[in-house]
Structures are given as structure tokens and as C-alpha cells.
Design a protein around this motif. Structure first.
Motif, mmCIF file in Angstrom:
data_model
loop_
_atom_site.group_PDB
_atom_site.id
_atom_site.type_symbol
_atom_site.label_atom_id
_atom_site.label_comp_id
_atom_site.label_asym_id
_atom_site.label_seq_id
_atom_site.Cartn_x
_atom_site.Cartn_y
_atom_site.Cartn_z
ATOM 1 N N ASN A 1 68.032 58.396 32.146
ATOM 2 C CA ASN A 1 67.615 58.361 33.543
ATOM 3 C C ASN A 1 67.640 59.755 34.161
ATOM 4 O OD1 ASN A 1 67.434 55.625 33.199
ATOM 5 N ND2 ASN A 1 69.340 55.150 34.275
ATOM 6 N N LEU A 2 66.936 59.897 35.282
ATOM 7 C CA LEU A 2 66.817 61.165 35.985
ATOM 8 C C LEU A 2 67.401 61.051 37.386
ATOM 9 C CD1 LEU A 2 63.085 61.920 35.051
ATOM 10 C CD2 LEU A 2 65.121 62.857 33.932
ATOM 11 N N PHE A 3 67.970 62.155 37.880
ATOM 12 C CA PHE A 3 68.517 62.189 39.235
ATOM 13 C C PHE A 3 68.068 63.486 39.894
ATOM 14 C CE2 PHE A 3 72.472 62.776 42.028
ATOM 15 C CZ PHE A 3 71.951 61.982 43.032
ATOM 16 N N TYR A 4 67.142 63.357 40.835
ATOM 17 C CA TYR A 4 66.606 64.522 41.533
ATOM 18 C C TYR A 4 67.361 64.727 42.853
ATOM 19 C CZ TYR A 4 62.552 64.490 38.377
ATOM 20 O OH TYR A 4 61.725 64.543 37.273
ATOM 21 N N ILE A 5 68.101 65.833 42.950
ATOM 22 C CA ILE A 5 68.822 66.166 44.182
ATOM 23 C C ILE A 5 67.887 66.954 45.101
ATOM 24 C CG2 ILE A 5 70.753 67.447 45.162
ATOM 25 C CD1 ILE A 5 72.331 66.887 42.692
ATOM 26 N N ASN A 6 67.801 66.492 46.338
ATOM 27 C CA ASN A 6 66.946 67.115 47.351
ATOM 28 C C ASN A 6 67.593 68.404 47.837
ATOM 29 O OD1 ASN A 6 65.407 67.716 49.692
ATOM 30 N ND2 ASN A 6 64.980 65.546 50.028
ATOM 31 N N ASN A 7 66.892 69.518 47.697
ATOM 32 C CA ASN A 7 67.413 70.818 48.116
ATOM 33 C C ASN A 7 67.197 71.097 49.593
ATOM 34 O OD1 ASN A 7 68.165 71.455 45.395
ATOM 35 N ND2 ASN A 7 66.027 72.010 44.974
ATOM 36 N N ASN B 1 59.924 66.376 35.026
ATOM 37 C CA ASN B 1 60.531 65.826 33.809
ATOM 38 C C ASN B 1 59.702 64.668 33.281
ATOM 39 O OD1 ASN B 1 62.869 67.141 35.362
ATOM 40 N ND2 ASN B 1 63.762 66.756 33.347
ATOM 41 N N ILE B 2 59.497 64.648 31.988
ATOM 42 C CA ILE B 2 58.785 63.540 31.359
ATOM 43 C C ILE B 2 59.652 62.289 31.444
ATOM 44 C CG2 ILE B 2 57.690 62.730 29.251
ATOM 45 C CD1 ILE B 2 56.375 65.179 30.573
ATOM 46 N N SER B 3 59.031 61.166 31.812
ATOM 47 C CA SER B 3 59.827 59.949 31.985
ATOM 48 C C SER B 3 58.996 58.731 31.630
ATOM 49 C CB SER B 3 60.320 59.839 33.433
ATOM 50 O OG SER B 3 59.248 59.517 34.310
ATOM 51 N N ASN B 4 59.633 57.592 31.694
ATOM 52 C CA ASN B 4 58.966 56.293 31.620
ATOM 53 C C ASN B 4 59.668 55.413 32.643
ATOM 54 O OD1 ASN B 4 57.386 54.125 30.859
ATOM 55 N ND2 ASN B 4 58.623 53.634 29.055
ATOM 56 N N GLY B 5 59.540 55.811 33.896
ATOM 57 C CA GLY B 5 60.341 55.237 34.975
ATOM 58 C C GLY B 5 59.912 53.845 35.375
ATOM 59 N N GLU B 6 60.733 52.860 35.047
ATOM 60 C CA GLU B 6 60.450 51.480 35.447
ATOM 61 C C GLU B 6 60.889 51.196 36.877
ATOM 62 O OE1 GLU B 6 58.903 49.043 34.110
ATOM 63 O OE2 GLU B 6 58.556 49.767 32.071
ATOM 64 N N SER C 1 54.045 67.565 43.458
ATOM 65 C CA SER C 1 54.980 67.333 42.356
ATOM 66 C C SER C 1 55.433 68.625 41.689
ATOM 67 C CB SER C 1 54.334 66.423 41.308
ATOM 68 O OG SER C 1 53.811 65.261 41.901
ATOM 69 N N ILE C 2 54.501 69.493 41.350
ATOM 70 C CA ILE C 2 54.835 70.703 40.583
ATOM 71 C C ILE C 2 55.721 71.630 41.395
ATOM 72 C CG2 ILE C 2 53.891 72.759 39.480
ATOM 73 C CD1 ILE C 2 51.429 71.104 38.727
ATOM 74 N N VAL C 3 55.324 71.933 42.631
ATOM 75 C CA VAL C 3 56.117 72.855 43.452
ATOM 76 C C VAL C 3 57.445 72.230 43.867
ATOM 77 C CG1 VAL C 3 54.114 74.108 44.306
ATOM 78 C CG2 VAL C 3 54.930 72.108 45.561
ATOM 79 N N ALA C 4 57.513 70.882 43.900
ATOM 80 C CA ALA C 4 58.747 70.200 44.285
ATOM 81 C C ALA C 4 59.742 70.110 43.141
ATOM 82 C CB ALA C 4 58.434 68.799 44.807
ATOM 83 N N VAL D 1 52.491 57.421 24.814
ATOM 84 C CA VAL D 1 52.862 58.817 24.569
ATOM 85 C C VAL D 1 53.188 59.448 25.922
ATOM 86 C CG1 VAL D 1 52.138 61.036 23.621
ATOM 87 C CG2 VAL D 1 51.308 58.902 22.593
ATOM 88 N N TYR D 2 54.464 59.742 26.158
ATOM 89 C CA TYR D 2 54.909 60.144 27.487
ATOM 90 C C TYR D 2 54.765 61.656 27.663
ATOM 91 C CZ TYR D 2 56.885 55.604 26.561
ATOM 92 O OH TYR D 2 57.033 54.300 26.190
ATOM 93 N N LYS D 3 53.617 62.072 28.190
ATOM 94 C CA LYS D 3 53.342 63.497 28.310
ATOM 95 C C LYS D 3 53.132 63.950 29.749
ATOM 96 C CE LYS D 3 51.393 64.328 23.717
ATOM 97 N NZ LYS D 3 50.219 64.835 22.962
ATOM 98 N N LYS D 4 53.112 63.035 30.684
ATOM 99 C CA LYS D 4 52.874 63.410 32.072
ATOM 100 C C LYS D 4 54.086 63.038 32.925
ATOM 101 C CE LYS D 4 48.696 65.099 31.867
ATOM 102 N NZ LYS D 4 48.394 66.485 32.256
ATOM 103 N N PRO D 5 54.524 63.961 33.779
ATOM 104 C CA PRO D 5 55.657 63.637 34.651
ATOM 105 C C PRO D 5 55.223 62.738 35.806
ATOM 106 C CG PRO D 5 54.840 65.833 35.138
ATOM 107 C CD PRO D 5 54.060 65.335 33.948
ATOM 108 N N ASP D 6 56.195 62.389 36.639
ATOM 109 C CA ASP D 6 55.936 61.521 37.776
ATOM 110 C C ASP D 6 55.256 62.297 38.900
ATOM 111 O OD1 ASP D 6 57.170 59.438 36.387
ATOM 112 O OD2 ASP D 6 59.147 60.024 37.105
#
Length: 641
Positions: A204-210, A155-160, A148-151, A128-133
Motif C-alpha cells: 500500500n501507499l501513503f501520500y503525506i500532503n506537504n 508510484n506504480i499501483s493497483n489501487g482498489e 499528478s506529476i508535479v504533485a 501490466v502496471y506501468k501507469k501511476p494514479d
């Protein structure tokens, strides 16, 4: 003290095993990690020097067990210090999660590497995917803190698999997360037997660094929110145009209509183009891992992709396309038992184990409970030695690497700083082997190489670029040959090898020249470099970037010539412009210079129209190309009789 003593005894005894390339010393080195996982995937390794003491440490996700951060003590041993570098509250929080993969990189360019950990939720709610990375900031004092939170990592994921790269060349590392399953069902034949997988995959997710320790998730915006149950995603410059592209190894390809994917970076324009079909990278398979490396020494990055069954070796043709040569070179690893049970391979690494200049190939194998195709339980890992002629020979039996346990991610690094590369191999603990009392633990394979071959290690530090120099490329010229290494922010399966580039140099005692192709196009050159050392190179702050808006590609043909009159320069340009061409001797002496006026689209220029005959007295020359006084390409030309 006892651990250290055992290590030295083991070291002494293993010297007699000269026929074995590697010796497994994990227990003697203090590594007692064993990964507990209910499903079959995950199990990477992340190498990074978390405390900047010059010795590379590593993080391993624990799956259903506990994660670990192993500090390299610098004496051949390691100590798990995860509970010491984070608060007790954060330690128990991480321990409550199913941790899958990880990646490290300096997200804020403050001089230390931060750690990203992918998860698939709470252990108490398996599936059950309820916690982000999790993103842990390195505070520079030997401590890590959860931001993690302030950054914006929410997003909920199942990142392999997780990888880092600077897609827009702004000097800050972005993060790509390859997600796997959300749900799985099956179709059945008339007898009630399962006949096909029906996977439901997470995008998939793509996090752009601000640039301020925060990220913006933008995968859908850029069209790279692939939902192919990815098991590995890497940033790499496959077309050598000085930006990082994205390659994806997707699972269940023949069932979910998501083959392996290649997204070409449009830099300096913002965005990506789906280029899988055009390049030939779009094979549908149970893809597990990707190993980048120029195995045939032609100046282009090739990619090995693992699978359940036939693996692929994508030879880069240098024109934006690939040819799969795995079967013809005998590195496909299709069968564990011929025509019956398939091999299952995961982590994979190109590296020069014996420093003879040629890239060898390690392939980590391990059981997965698939029924289409059927697989084998005790599935040993494989090691291929490069013959130096673009071919390989299977030397698994004498390598010491053929472990039958369920291998997963793998990385290479020089853990003892003795000039040769060692291997870390993670695994997936199996109950069936517990009953057979087969030893299952994390493996550290020490390299036993004593052949006296030379080597060179290079550590890059970006200033205008990202500090870790991920995406940059190093080209070494020695004895009229050219060796290439790329600094990547994650590869193999869910893993990250050393970001210190390693070159085996055989009997070469001097490197004639060395070029650093910084991400974005700036080139730094060095000459007459001594071997058997670690070279620290810092990017000059004023090194300009390549004006990529003008030049797409420069090709010089043919590769083998008897006269400079045979050379043709092909230029593909976006707009009209000028190109300065400088001819140098192999020792760096300037011989002549000229100028090319090029037009938009394709241009073909005969080389003998640029220079007078007196410039052709040397048998070996280096041609350097400049646009707006920026060195964008160097090619070594050799005249053969």
C-alpha cells in the motif's frame, strides 16, 4: 426534455408502490453508465459537489470502459460532464487507463474538492502496471486539471481503494491507497484441481500532503505499507481520541498471512502502531468493504466488514477492543444457498433510511468467480432494518434493493434534497447475464419515505482543520439519547458517501444540543436546534485543539445510575495535570464546577467528592471536562428511578 418527462412519469407511478422502500430510477434520471471489467473487483462510487452548486455529483471509474462524472442537475436528473471539465487530451488519456477507484477532497483548502483516481495501467496492457494514479485539481471554475506529476503522485499501483484523512492534524488531507494483486497462482491437489490461492500483493501507499499541492510517499517509513491485497482502507477514529486511525479490509487473508489490519495513530507523536491483534480486528478473510457507524447507540463507532461468506460486525467495546457480533445478530450473510454456495458482499453502508433515529444496514452483493469457497452467480443485495433494540431484521424483499446483478461499491446521499437518504450502487457487468438479457446498469435507488419523520443534515467546514472536516465527529443529543456521525473520507468498498452528516430524528422536534468534535479535539456546542434543515457549521478560527499529550481517555461508569453518588470517573493520563469539571443542566444552565488533579497513568475519582449535594437536583445533567480551558469531553448522565 424526454428524459425529464420520463423521470416525472416514473416518479408519479412509483408513489403507488408504497410497500417498497426504494425505487430504482437510474435510467430515468439520465444515468446510462455500465462498468466493463475483466476481473472481479473495483467498481466504487465517489460523491462530491464538484461545482459547489449545493447538489452532490458523483464520479465512477470505468474499469475497462469509460469513466464518468455525473453532474446533479438539481431536478432529479444527471448529466455526464467528464469530457467537459477536463481537456480533450486529458480525457483521452484517462480513457486509455483501467480506472478502478476514486476519492475526492480539498487537498489545498481552496474551497473545492479535488479528485484522486486509482488505476492499474493501460487498457492495451491489461495486467501490466506501468501507469501511476491520477490527481485532478479542481480549478474552481467547473474545470479539473491533471497535476499528478508535479504533485508527486508517481508510484506504480493497483489501487482498489483510496481514502483521505489528516493523520497529523496539520490541516491538509493525506491519501492512503490500498493496493491489490500483482500476480496470482494456485496450488493443486492430487487430481489436478486447484486447492489454494497464492496471491502476490502490492504494498500500500501513503501520500503525506506537504501543504503546497505536493505529496511525499511514506508508507514504508511509517510501517503501514501493508501488502494484504487490500480491497478497502478507511481513515476513522475508532478510539475517539481525536485523530484518524487506519482500518484495512484485506483479501485472501487465509492464504497470504495478511489479516484485516488496524493501525492506531500515535498523534501528537508522528506515526502509527499496528494494533490489529490487541483490538480483535485481525480476522483473516476475503474482506471487501467497511461500513462505519454507531449501530447500537453506545457512543462508539462500530464497523461492518463484508466478505465471501461470513461477514463481521465489529461492536466497539469502548475500551480499545472489538467483539464480532455478526452471527449473533443475524447479519453475517454466510450463505447464498445454505451449506452449498457462499454469498459475496462488497459495498456496505450504515444509514437511517426511514428517519426513525436508528441506523439500518445496506449490503451490496455480487458474484465473484471464486472456487474456494464456491459462490453463487445471481447474488442479490441485502437490506437490514434496525429494530431499535440493537438487533436487525432482513427486509430485503420489501425494500426494492434486492438486485441480482453483480453489485460492487455503494454510497448514500440525499440526491434530491428531500430529507431522506438515497443509494447509488455500482456493479460489475457479467457476460453470463448479458446472454440471459438481465438488465445490468448503474443503480440509483430513490428513497420513497413518506412517514413524516424529522431529520437534520449538517455540513462542516474546517478552517484550522482540513476544509472538508474529514475525521471530525458530530454528536446530537435529543430526548435523552445520543446520536453520532463521523465525517469520513472514504468507506464502503472503494467508495465515498456524502460528507454531509444526516440524522434521522423520528418525532423529535428539537435537538437539545449538538457538539462538533473537530479533529484534534476542539469542541463546538449548540443548543435548541430546529429540525428539518441543513445546518452549515464553520470551525471557529481560534478554536484550540485538545492537549492530547496529557489525557489518553476519560471513562464515566456505570452508565445507568440511581444516584450521582454511584458515578466513578476513570482518567488515563500521560503526565500529571489538572482537569476542570463543569456540571450543567440539559438546557445548558451551569450548576456547579470543580477541579481534578490527576497523575500519570490511571486515576479513579468518585463523582460525589467533586460536588455538593445541591448540584444533584436535576435528573439529567451534562458533565463537561476541560484541560487548559479546552473542552475535551462531554457526557450526558441520566438518573433512573
Amino acid at each position: 426534455m424526454k428524459t425529464l418527462l420520463c423521470f416525472f412519469i416514473c416518479t408519479f407511478l412509483s408513489q403507488s408502490q408504497s410497500a417498497q422502500f426504494f425505487t430504482e430510477i437510474g435510467r430515468f434520471a439520465g444515468i446510462n453508465f455500465s462498468r466493463e471489467q475483466l476481473n472481479d473487483s473495483g467498481g466504487g462510487v465517489c460523491l462530491f459537489d464538484y461545482n459547489n452548486d449545493g447538489y452532490e455529483d458523483f464520479f465512477v471509474p470505468g474499469g475497462l470502459g469509460s469513466a464518468a462524472l455525473y453532474k446533479n442537475n438539481g431536478n432529479g436528473t444527471f448529466t455526464n460532464v467528464l469530457a467537459e471539465v477536463i481537456t480533450l487530451r486529458e480525457y483521452y488519456f484517462i480513457d486509455s487507463l483501467i480506472t478502478i477507484s476514486s476519492i475526492a477532497g480539498d487537498i489545498d483548502n481552496d474551497g473545492d474538492k479535488d479528485l484522486f483516481i486509482s488505476t492499474s495501467g493501460l487498457k492495451s496492457q491489461f495486467g501490466v502496471y506501468k501507469k501511476p494514479d491520477i490527481l485532478l485539481e479542481n480549478l474552481g471554475n467547473g474545470r479539473l486539471a491533471n497535476i499528478s506529476i508535479v504533485a508527486g503522485i508517481n508510484n506504480i499501483s493497483n489501487g482498489e481503494s483510496v481514502s483521505m484523512g489528516d493523520f497529523n492534524v496539520d490541516g491538509f488531507l493525506d491519501i492512503y491507497v490500498s493496493n491489490h494483486l500483482q500476480d496470482m497462482s494456485f496450488t493443486y491437489d492430487s487430481l489436478g484441481n486447484p486447492s489454494a490461492y497464492v496471491p502476490v500483493c502490492i504494498e500500500n501507499l501513503f501520500y503525506i500532503n506537504n501543504g503546497n499541492k505536493t505529496f511525499t510517499e511514506s508508507a514504508a517509513l511509517f510501517g503501514i505499507n501493508d501488502a494484504g491485497c487490500g480491497l478497502t482502507g478507511i481513515f476513522t477514529d475508532y478510539d475517539f481520541d481525536n485523530d484518524v486511525d487506519i482500518l484495512l479490509a484485506n483479501d485472501f487473508g487465509q492464504y497470504n498471512a495478511f489479516p484485516n489490519a488496524l493501525f492506531k495513530n500515535n498523534y501528537p507523536a508522528v506515526g502509527f502502531i499496528a494494533n490489529s491483534t490487541k483490538t480483535g480486528f485481525d480476522r483473516s478473510m476475503f474482506a471487501m468493504g467497511i461500513a462505519p457507524g454507531d449501530y447500537n447507540e453506545d457512543g462508539h463507532m462500530d464497523y461492518y466488514v463484508t466478505n465471501i461468506g461470513t461477514n463481521s460486525l465489529y461492536r466497539n467495546n469502548g475500551n480499545g477492543t472489538f467483539t464480532d457480533v455478526a452471527l449473533s445478530l443475524g447479519v453475517d450473510l454466510t450463505w447464498a444457498i445454505k451449506d452449498s454456495l457462499r454469498k459475496t458482499t462488497w459495498g456496505c453502508n450504515f444509514f437511517d433510511y426511514d428517519n426513525d433515529t436508528y441506523l439500518d444496514l445496506y449490503v451490496n452483493a455480487g458474484y465473484v468467480s471464486a472456487f474456494l469457497p464456491m459462490t453463487i452467480i445471481e447474488d442479490s443485495s441485502v437490506f437490514f432494518r434496525n429494530n431499535g433494540s440493537g438487533t436487525f431484521v432482513n427486509v430485503s424483499a420489501e425494500s426494492g434493493l434486492a438486485s441480482p446483478i453483480a453489485g460492487r461499491g455503494s454510497v448514500v446521499f440525499d440526491f434530491d434534497n428531500d430529507g431522506d437518504l438515497d443509494i447509488l450502487s455500482n456493479h460489475n457487468k457479467m457476460q453470463i447475464l448479458n446472454k440471459s438479457k438481465v438488465y445490468q446498469n448503474f443503480h440509483l435507488f430513490r428513497n420513497n419515505n413518506i412517514n413524516g419523520n424529522n431529520w437534520l443534515k449538517i455540513k462542516l467546514t474546517g478552517t484550522k482543520n482540513n476544509r472538508d472536516a474529514y475525521g471530525s465527529r458530530i454528536v446530537v443529543h435529543a430526548g435523552k439519547r445520543k446520536f453520532i456521525r463521523e465525517i469520513d473520507g472514504g468507506s464502503s468498498h472503494a467508495s465515498q458517501s456524502s460528507s454531509i452528516a444526516h440524522f434521522g430524528l423520528g418525532k423529535y422536534e428539537i435537538v437539545d444540543s449538538l457538539e462538533v468534535h473537530w479533529l484534534g479535539g476542539g469542541i463546538q456546542s449548540f443548543y435548541n436546534i430546529s429540525v428539518n434543515q441543513t445546518l452549515n457549521i464553520i470551525e471557529p478560527a481560534l478554536l484550540a485543539l485538545s492537549p492530547k499529550q496529557k489525557i489518553n481517555e476519560i471513562l464515566i461508569t456505570p452508565k445507568k445510575i440511581r444516584s450521582f453518588n454511584e458515578l466513578i470517573i476513570n482518567i488515563n493520563a500521560k503526565i500529571d495535570g489538572k482537569l476542570k469539571v463543569v456540571l450543567e443542566s440539559e438546557k445548558g444552565k451551569k450548576l456547579a464546577k470543580s477541579e481534578i488533579v490527576f497523575r500519570k497513568a490511571d486515576n479513579e475519582i468518585r463523582f460525589d467528592k467533586l460536588f455538593s449535594n445541591k448540584a444533584f437536583e436535576h435528573k439529567t445533567c451534562v458533565i463537561r471536562f476541560y484541560v487548559d480551558n479546552i473542552n475535551i469531553l462531554n457526557e450526558t448522565i441520566i438518573i433512573s428511578e
